[in-house]
Enzyme design. Structure first.
Site, mmCIF file in Angstrom:
data_model
loop_
_atom_site.group_PDB
_atom_site.id
_atom_site.type_symbol
_atom_site.label_atom_id
_atom_site.label_comp_id
_atom_site.label_asym_id
_atom_site.label_seq_id
_atom_site.Cartn_x
_atom_site.Cartn_y
_atom_site.Cartn_z
ATOM 1 N N SER A 15 44.688 2.821 81.307
ATOM 2 C CA SER A 15 45.204 4.005 80.615
ATOM 3 C C SER A 15 46.454 4.546 81.316
ATOM 4 O O SER A 15 46.480 4.688 82.542
ATOM 5 C CB SER A 15 44.145 5.102 80.589
ATOM 6 N N LYS A 66 35.271 7.775 70.676
ATOM 7 C CA LYS A 66 35.939 8.788 69.842
ATOM 8 C C LYS A 66 35.037 9.393 68.753
ATOM 9 O O LYS A 66 35.178 10.557 68.411
ATOM 10 C CB LYS A 66 37.203 8.204 69.199
ATOM 11 N N ASN A 87 39.929 12.752 70.008
ATOM 12 C CA ASN A 87 40.560 12.161 71.203
ATOM 13 C C ASN A 87 40.842 13.213 72.266
ATOM 14 O O ASN A 87 41.303 12.875 73.355
ATOM 15 C CB ASN A 87 41.835 11.386 70.845
ATOM 16 N N ASP A 103 45.935 12.098 67.560
ATOM 17 C CA ASP A 103 46.598 10.801 67.342
ATOM 18 C C ASP A 103 47.494 10.803 66.091
ATOM 19 O O ASP A 103 48.636 10.347 66.139
ATOM 20 C CB ASP A 103 45.555 9.685 67.172
ATOM 21 N N GLY A 131 40.074 2.745 61.834
ATOM 22 C CA GLY A 131 40.019 4.092 62.405
ATOM 23 C C GLY A 131 41.399 4.688 62.617
ATOM 24 O O GLY A 131 41.653 5.855 62.285
ATOM 25 N N ALA A 132 42.319 3.910 63.153
ATOM 26 C CA ALA A 132 43.663 4.413 63.455
ATOM 27 C C ALA A 132 44.385 4.780 62.155
ATOM 28 O O ALA A 132 45.021 5.842 62.050
ATOM 29 C CB ALA A 132 44.447 3.365 64.232
ATOM 30 N N GLY A 240 55.325 2.204 68.970
ATOM 31 C CA GLY A 240 54.144 3.054 69.120
ATOM 32 C C GLY A 240 54.183 3.974 70.337
ATOM 33 O O GLY A 240 53.300 4.815 70.513
HETATM 34 P P1 ATR Z 1 41.484 0.481 64.757
HETATM 35 O O1 ATR Z 1 40.521 1.434 65.373
HETATM 36 O O2 ATR Z 1 42.517 -0.071 65.684
HETATM 37 O O3 ATR Z 1 42.079 1.004 63.500
HETATM 38 P P2 ATR Z 1 39.588 -1.056 63.243
HETATM 39 O O4 ATR Z 1 38.958 0.210 62.812
HETATM 40 O O5 ATR Z 1 38.742 -2.193 63.701
HETATM 41 O O6 ATR Z 1 40.615 -0.826 64.413
HETATM 42 O O7 ATR Z 1 40.515 -1.554 62.028
HETATM 43 C C1 ATR Z 1 41.207 -2.753 62.078
HETATM 44 C C2 ATR Z 1 42.179 -2.859 60.899
HETATM 45 O O8 ATR Z 1 42.970 -4.041 61.081
HETATM 46 C C3 ATR Z 1 41.532 -2.991 59.541
HETATM 47 O O9 ATR Z 1 42.413 -2.478 58.559
HETATM 48 C C4 ATR Z 1 41.404 -4.511 59.408
HETATM 49 O O10 ATR Z 1 41.287 -4.976 58.075
HETATM 50 P P3 ATR Z 1 39.840 -5.051 57.329
HETATM 51 O O11 ATR Z 1 39.532 -3.649 56.884
HETATM 52 O O12 ATR Z 1 40.061 -6.002 56.209
HETATM 53 O O13 ATR Z 1 38.880 -5.576 58.368
HETATM 54 C C5 ATR Z 1 42.737 -4.926 59.977
HETATM 55 N N1 ATR Z 1 42.770 -6.308 60.480
HETATM 56 C C6 ATR Z 1 42.130 -6.811 61.561
HETATM 57 N N2 ATR Z 1 42.439 -8.101 61.738
HETATM 58 C C7 ATR Z 1 43.307 -8.441 60.740
HETATM 59 C C8 ATR Z 1 44.000 -9.630 60.378
HETATM 60 N N3 ATR Z 1 43.864 -10.766 61.085
HETATM 61 N N4 ATR Z 1 44.820 -9.594 59.304
HETATM 62 C C9 ATR Z 1 44.969 -8.455 58.572
HETATM 63 N N5 ATR Z 1 44.337 -7.304 58.861
HETATM 64 C C10 ATR Z 1 43.517 -7.295 59.934
#
Ligand code: ATR
Length: 276
Positions: A15, A66, A87, A103, A131-132, A240
């Site tokens: 972090s 979170k 957060n 965030d 989530g993000a 970012g």
């Molecule tokens: P975070 O907390 O970083 O947002 P998350 O909640 O696991 O992580 O969400 C991951 C996001 O990345 C989702 O939108 C996921 O798509 P799905 O809803 O279809 O799972 C997307 N994602 C992850 N791997 C991917 C890939 N290889 N190609 C396209 N989208 C991907």
């Protein structure tokens, strides 16, 4: 008495929040310190009780806590409630624990640092529905962005967020790729390749216009393949890093009432991360 703050998560070693907040305390002559604390999921409840007993004035919460921390807090602000994720925790004057989520607004501030506040009516493509993405979608809605489209690999996940917002549209990644020229602001929020460190593109940016503004929420590496491709197409890019610094600055303001210098912090971290 010296105030103290923390960030709890698992893992926590990497972090950058402690160095950032401690640098702000020093710069602003505030008698406080900020420490990283490793907290595994099964320890969360006792860790929150411990932070309270030991007098932390507030703390940040990172992965994987979170959402899990919510039952241990006394109140939530509106955005944290909508996002279902916290957060930042503030210990109020009355000794209550209040959860915030900085965030999403951190992202909006970073975007607006780069492009100003005149883009609220422009068409925004949010790529991802995890989530993000959820946090950023709600924050953009709250900050007055009116034309939001969410693209996701699993369209139903985007549709669920759109339904909850009561505005916008959910589309597939393929449709996003094909209609890319219709969007002014594109925000990459998928975790495609994050776990492997082998970043991949959710779709091709061949149809991107040079007027587009393209943001990614990842800051390490600063230049993701998505941003690289956008830059090659002549678009304006937003890394970012600004989101990371602003989410910390908003937390700092909740704790201490003043907004720290984000520009110099972004410059320092950019140098550390190999940007120019
Ligand atoms: P975070 O907390 O970083 O947002 P998350 O909640 O696991 O992580 O969400 C991951 C996001 O990345 C989702 O939108 C996921 O798509 P799905 O809803 O279809 O799972 C997307 N994602 C992850 N791997 C991917 C890939 N290889 N190609 C396209 N989208 C991907």
């Amino acid at each position: 008495m010296k105030k103290w703050f923390a960030v709890i998560g698992d893992p926590i070693e990497h972090s950058k929040s402690p160095a950032m907040h401690n640098a702000w305390f020093e710069e602003m002559d505030i008698d406080a310190t900020y420490i990283p604390i490793h907290v595994a999921s099964h320890q969360l409840e006792s860790a929150v009780a411990g932070l309270k007993t030991l007098g932390a004035s507030g703390w940040n919460v990172t992965i994987p806590h979170k959402t899990a921390i919510i039952p241990y807090l006394d109140e939530l602000d509106e955005l944290a409630q909508k996002m279902g994720a916290v957060n930042t925790v503030v210990r109020t004057q009355e000794g209550k624990l209040k959860g915030y989520n900085t965030d999403g607004i951190g992202f909006v501030r970073s975007l607006e640092d780069a492009v100003g506040t005149t883009h609220k009516n422009k068409s925004v493509l949010l790529v991802g529905a995890g989530g993000a993405a959820r946090g950023i979608a709600f924050a953009m809605q709250q900050q007055g962005y009116r034309d939001l489209t969410m693209a996701n690999r699993t369209v139903a996940n985007a549709q669920a967020i759109v339904d909850e917002m009561g505005m916008g549209r959910a589309i597939s990644l393929q449709e996003a790729e094909e209609t890319l020229a219709d969007f002014s602001i594109i925000v990459q929020m998928t975790s495609a390749g994050l776990a492997t460190g082998n970043f991949s593109m959710p779709f091709s940016l061949d149809r991107l216009t040079t007027e587009a503004i393209v943001a990614d929420i990842v800051y390490n590496p600063l230049m993701t393949p998505f941003l690289q491709a956008a830059e090659e197409q002549g678009a304006t890019i937003v890394t970012g890093l600004g989101m990371f610094v602003h989410q910390g600055a908003i937390a700092f303001e909740h704790w201490l009432g003043s907004y720290p210098n984000t520009n110099s912090m972004i410059a320092q971290l950019k140098a550390q991360l190999g940007g120019n």
